[in-house]
Scaffold this motif. Sequence first.
Motif, PDB file in Angstrom:
ATOM      1  N   UNK A 133      -3.219   9.811  -5.528  1.00  0.00           N
ATOM      2  CA  UNK A 133      -4.603  10.029  -5.976  1.00  0.00           C
ATOM      3  C   UNK A 133      -5.270   8.711  -6.324  1.00  0.00           C
ATOM      4  N   UNK A 134      -4.530   7.872  -7.046  1.00  0.00           N
ATOM      5  CA  UNK A 134      -5.095   6.586  -7.445  1.00  0.00           C
ATOM      6  C   UNK A 134      -5.378   5.731  -6.206  1.00  0.00           C
ATOM      7  N   UNK A 135      -4.428   5.719  -5.265  1.00  0.00           N
ATOM      8  CA  UNK A 135      -4.624   4.924  -4.054  1.00  0.00           C
ATOM      9  C   UNK A 135      -5.885   5.384  -3.322  1.00  0.00           C
ATOM     10  N   UNK A 168      -9.093   6.258 -14.688  1.00  0.00           N
ATOM     11  CA  UNK A 168      -8.764   7.595 -15.182  1.00  0.00           C
ATOM     12  C   UNK A 168      -8.553   7.598 -16.695  1.00  0.00           C
ATOM     13  N   UNK A 215       3.893   1.513  -1.231  1.00  0.00           N
ATOM     14  CA  UNK A 215       4.472   1.636  -2.574  1.00  0.00           C
ATOM     15  C   UNK A 215       3.434   2.220  -3.527  1.00  0.00           C
ATOM     16  N   UNK A 216       2.185   1.796  -3.359  1.00  0.00           N
ATOM     17  CA  UNK A 216       1.104   2.312  -4.205  1.00  0.00           C
ATOM     18  C   UNK A 216       0.934   3.814  -3.979  1.00  0.00           C
ATOM     19  N   UNK A 251      -3.479  -4.702  -4.416  1.00  0.00           N
ATOM     20  CA  UNK A 251      -3.701  -3.424  -3.733  1.00  0.00           C
ATOM     21  C   UNK A 251      -5.145  -2.971  -3.921  1.00  0.00           C
ATOM     22  N   UNK A 264       3.198   5.857  -2.948  1.00  0.00           N
ATOM     23  CA  UNK A 264       4.366   6.538  -3.513  1.00  0.00           C
ATOM     24  C   UNK A 264       4.189   6.715  -5.022  1.00  0.00           C
ATOM     25  N   UNK A 265       3.670   5.686  -5.695  1.00  0.00           N
ATOM     26  CA  UNK A 265       3.488   5.765  -7.145  1.00  0.00           C
ATOM     27  C   UNK A 265       2.397   6.754  -7.522  1.00  0.00           C
ATOM     28  N   UNK A 266       1.260   6.683  -6.883  1.00  0.00           N
ATOM     29  CA  UNK A 266       0.167   7.618  -7.173  1.00  0.00           C
ATOM     30  C   UNK A 266      -0.798   7.672  -5.996  1.00  0.00           C
ATOM     31  N   UNK A 315       0.840  -1.199   0.000  1.00  0.00           N
ATOM     32  CA  UNK A 315       0.000   0.000   0.000  1.00  0.00           C
ATOM     33  C   UNK A 315       0.880   1.257   0.000  1.00  0.00           C
ATOM     34  N   UNK A 338      -3.731   5.120 -15.059  1.00  0.00           N
ATOM     35  CA  UNK A 338      -3.043   5.349 -13.806  1.00  0.00           C
ATOM     36  C   UNK A 338      -2.951   4.028 -13.060  1.00  0.00           C
ATOM     37  N   UNK A 339      -1.757   3.439 -13.124  1.00  0.00           N
ATOM     38  CA  UNK A 339      -1.517   2.207 -12.384  1.00  0.00           C
ATOM     39  C   UNK A 339      -0.291   2.452 -11.507  1.00  0.00           C
ATOM     40  N   UNK A 340      -0.043   1.540 -10.581  1.00  0.00           N
ATOM     41  CA  UNK A 340       1.124   1.711  -9.723  1.00  0.00           C
ATOM     42  C   UNK A 340       2.342   1.149 -10.449  1.00  0.00           C
ATOM     43  N   UNK A 341       3.149   2.057 -10.982  1.00  0.00           N
ATOM     44  CA  UNK A 341       4.194   1.694 -11.935  1.00  0.00           C
ATOM     45  C   UNK A 341       5.252   0.752 -11.355  1.00  0.00           C
ATOM     46  N   UNK A 342       5.553   0.902 -10.070  1.00  0.00           N
ATOM     47  CA  UNK A 342       6.656   0.095  -9.529  1.00  0.00           C
ATOM     48  C   UNK A 342       6.183  -1.270  -9.024  1.00  0.00           C
ATOM     49  N   UNK A 343       4.880  -1.512  -9.075  1.00  0.00           N
ATOM     50  CA  UNK A 343       4.366  -2.809  -8.632  1.00  0.00           C
ATOM     51  C   UNK A 343       4.101  -3.713  -9.837  1.00  0.00           C
TER      52      UNK A 343
END
Lengths: 341, 236
Positions: free
Chosen positions: A215-217, B89, A208-209, B106, A211-213, A206, B93-98
């Motif tokens: 808003x998306x989280x 979106x 890491x999520x 997640x 950190x990446x975005x 979570x 928009x995805x979590x790039x490092x995962x």
Amino acid sequence: MKAAISQGRSATPATRRGLRPTTLVAIATLVVLAALPLFAKSYALTSYRDVLLLAVFALSLDIFWGRTGILSFGHATFFGLGAYGMAVVAIHFEIDPAWVSLAGLLFGVGLAAAVATLVGYFILYGGVRGAYFTIVTLALTLIAHHVAVGWSDVTGGDSGLIGVPPITLFGYAFIGSTESYYLALAVLTVALFGSMRLLHGRLGLVLAAIRDSETKARTLGYRTDRTLLLTFVASASLAALAGAVYAAGTGFVAPDFIALLLSTEVIIWVAVGGSGTLIGPVIGTAIVWKLQQEISSISIAAWPIALGSFFILLVLVFPQGLPAYLLKKVRALRSGKGAAP
Amino acid sequence: MTPADIPVLALDGVCRNFGALRAVKDVTESFQPGELNCIIGPNGAGKSTLLDLICGTLPVTSGSIAFGEEAIHGLPGDRIARLGIARKFQVPTVFESLSVLENLQVAAAPAASATELERILGTTHLLDDREVEASALPHGKKQWLEIGMALAMQPRVLLLDEPTAGLSVDETRDTAQFLSELRGSVTVIVIEHDMAFVRDLAARTLVLHLGEVIASGDFADIETNDLVRDVYLGRK
């Protein structure tokens, strides 16, 4: 040749989270550290003990910075609050010697947790992120330093407080250098495996999520403010624990413990070891400490220059930390070779 | 999930201003449980802004949004998400490092079973990419991954902002197919520019122009509407 390389690539994602390698490195490091007293002299051992506690401090910063990507320039505040909390309780209050350490630890860590909660609540729930977070926490360190110097009735001002007793837990005093070394190692071991266990699980995912975005989280239903605040407070509390045990080990506190230089140094320890890896900062602390010994023995003035230069390189050349930078260079070199016929 | 578990999503006099610009003007619409809806309209019509208002990314300037009995305008975005309103979106928009699988983990509830995630990987054609880091995915697969993440939330309302942008013809057809399958179990609101895609969906369609709903109804009727042809579709 090509096939071998592409195979190596496709294997990367599986080990990409690096759970196993870092855990193995952590175990190996701790085994070496556990055996160290067999070979080291008593004087050196007290230095090593201090390094272990500074490594816990570096680990505490990595839990926040390494996982959330938000850099705190205020972590010396929490280390210092732990140290001063311990010293003030031990020196200004008359508490039964059997319990004074525990009271000092609780007070120091509690104080840091309270300050982190208060400051963290306003800035994190206020949406302060990135460089602004770094600047606000930098100011926090400056304020804390001024308080430590100015409020001399309580803090001893410029000269600090001398006479912090060694840690005594349940009637056992960690007085000797070997005992206090193993106490520091125990703190490091628990902190390291505790944080690995937590951060290699869902919480790490979570963070890491976020950190990446962020808003998306949030659109996935996560209370990101709260998650960040809890991580910040946990990180500050661990920094304070390191500071409190450190003060009990050295027997004194001084304004250096709560200063901007220390906030800067801890960032460098984490960056050298590799932020986000947890064990990296522990190793980074030891490497930088050793370098400091060597460079300072040539010239006292050389160390701050080396430190400052490294910091500039850190910002401009390898913001992801030294190991990540080197890894990228090595990969680029390998793929460059792979592309050649 | 059956439509009975999904409340009606109702917008009443919703407005949103950016300074002097009135991006969304007095939109009053309701979206029935399990219904598939399309929003079309020229660039700058306020389509994405409307979704931002529903999912709480932006606050409304005036008006109200209700999800069943509950007024959701003014709630923080994470709270709205936990009511079961999921969002994809416009820019993937995805979590790039995962990794792909971690992205789904997640998004899903902690209790989500491996078979459930496996099923979503199948639906979104990502079974072979589960270990791949999201940053390494091509654009189309990022789109699918984000849709997969929305599905992993087991949403009651799914807001999709241009899900077919950058997809191949085949992938677009797959998307239409799977959106049709969601009909009846999830309320879906899709923003689209691809008219062939919207025609395939044969869904209830809203046309937005300069922040206002200028027409709504079956796509077949919309297509022959003179005003809509003037401002958006053009005349054949």
